[in-house]
Scaffold this motif. Structure first.
Motif, PDB file in Angstrom:
ATOM      1  N   SER A 102       0.806   1.700 -16.319  1.00 47.18           N
ATOM      2  CA  SER A 102       2.119   1.313 -15.829  1.00 47.18           C
ATOM      3  C   SER A 102       2.204   1.817 -14.391  1.00 47.18           C
ATOM      4  N   ILE A 103       2.570   0.928 -13.479  1.00 48.49           N
ATOM      5  CA  ILE A 103       2.633   1.296 -12.065  1.00 48.49           C
ATOM      6  C   ILE A 103       3.890   0.687 -11.449  1.00 48.49           C
ATOM      7  N   ARG A 104       4.507   1.411 -10.570  1.00 48.22           N
ATOM      8  CA  ARG A 104       5.698   0.903  -9.894  1.00 48.22           C
ATOM      9  C   ARG A 104       5.270   0.258  -8.569  1.00 48.22           C
ATOM     10  N   ILE A 105       5.649  -1.001  -8.429  1.00 44.26           N
ATOM     11  CA  ILE A 105       5.317  -1.773  -7.232  1.00 44.26           C
ATOM     12  C   ILE A 105       6.612  -2.374  -6.705  1.00 44.26           C
ATOM     13  N   ASP A 106       6.756  -2.395  -5.391  1.00 42.83           N
ATOM     14  CA  ASP A 106       7.940  -3.013  -4.794  1.00 42.83           C
ATOM     15  C   ASP A 106       8.093  -4.436  -5.330  1.00 42.83           C
ATOM     16  N   GLU A 107       9.315  -4.809  -5.636  1.00 42.20           N
ATOM     17  CA  GLU A 107       9.594  -6.096  -6.264  1.00 42.20           C
ATOM     18  C   GLU A 107       9.089  -7.275  -5.436  1.00 42.20           C
ATOM     19  N   ASP A 108       9.272  -7.211  -4.117  1.00 40.30           N
ATOM     20  CA  ASP A 108       8.830  -8.327  -3.282  1.00 40.30           C
ATOM     21  C   ASP A 108       7.313  -8.468  -3.277  1.00 40.30           C
ATOM     22  N   ILE A 109       6.608  -7.341  -3.358  1.00 33.09           N
ATOM     23  CA  ILE A 109       5.141  -7.381  -3.400  1.00 33.09           C
ATOM     24  C   ILE A 109       4.681  -8.012  -4.713  1.00 33.09           C
ATOM     25  N   LEU A 110       5.269  -7.563  -5.812  1.00 31.06           N
ATOM     26  CA  LEU A 110       4.922  -8.120  -7.118  1.00 31.06           C
ATOM     27  C   LEU A 110       5.244  -9.615  -7.176  1.00 31.06           C
ATOM     28  N   ASP A 111       6.387 -10.007  -6.655  1.00 28.50           N
ATOM     29  CA  ASP A 111       6.761 -11.425  -6.632  1.00 28.50           C
ATOM     30  C   ASP A 111       5.740 -12.246  -5.854  1.00 28.50           C
ATOM     31  N   TRP A 112       5.282 -11.710  -4.722  1.00 28.31           N
ATOM     32  CA  TRP A 112       4.299 -12.444  -3.911  1.00 28.31           C
ATOM     33  C   TRP A 112       3.025 -12.679  -4.708  1.00 28.31           C
ATOM     34  N   PHE A 113       2.519 -11.630  -5.358  1.00 30.56           N
ATOM     35  CA  PHE A 113       1.295 -11.780  -6.144  1.00 30.56           C
ATOM     36  C   PHE A 113       1.508 -12.754  -7.296  1.00 30.56           C
ATOM     37  N   LYS A 114       2.633 -12.657  -7.979  1.00 27.76           N
ATOM     38  CA  LYS A 114       2.909 -13.575  -9.092  1.00 27.76           C
ATOM     39  C   LYS A 114       2.965 -15.022  -8.626  1.00 27.76           C
ATOM     40  N   ASN A 115       3.461 -15.253  -7.422  1.00 30.60           N
ATOM     41  CA  ASN A 115       3.538 -16.607  -6.881  1.00 30.60           C
ATOM     42  C   ASN A 115       2.173 -17.169  -6.496  1.00 30.60           C
ATOM     43  N   GLN A 116       1.145 -16.334  -6.481  1.00 32.01           N
ATOM     44  CA  GLN A 116      -0.196 -16.799  -6.133  1.00 32.01           C
ATOM     45  C   GLN A 116      -0.891 -17.465  -7.321  1.00 32.01           C
ATOM     46  N   GLY A 117      -0.418 -17.211  -8.521  1.00 37.26           N
ATOM     47  CA  GLY A 117      -1.026 -17.846  -9.694  1.00 37.26           C
ATOM     48  C   GLY A 117      -1.045 -16.930 -10.890  1.00 37.26           C
TER      49      GLY A 117
END
Length: 82
Positions: free
Chosen positions: A47-62
């Motif tokens: 479990s790791i805490r990542i800034d929401e915008d960073i996680l959203d960017w990666f999720k939008n990649q696929g």
């Protein structure tokens, strides 16, 4: 860069004979003589805490965003080990 499902289907329907591979060199004996087997390393769920915008960017990649995050982190580590 993302690619639409529509474009992926177009690409899948291109026959192999219509793909120009003239700029891709053949894999010769020299390539295979120096090739190395790279086995994947074991993964560990965390479990790791990542800034929401960073996680959203990666999720939008696929759909493989977690693997992409791992690849980015591995690249960073390898660069800093030199």
């Amino acid at each position: 860069m993302t690619i639409s499902d529509e474009r992926l289907k177009e690409i899948e329907n291109i026959p192999d004979s219509a793909i120009d591979t003239s700029d891709i060199p053949e894999l010769d004996e020299h390539f295979w003589a120096n090739a190395k087997m790279v086995k994947p390393t074991a993964k560990k769920a965390i479990s790791i805490r990542i800034d929401e915008d960073i996680l959203d960017w990666f999720k939008n990649q696929g759909k493989n965003y977690q693997t992409m995050i791992n690849t980015v982190l591995r690249s960073y580590v390898e660069h800093h080990q030199k």
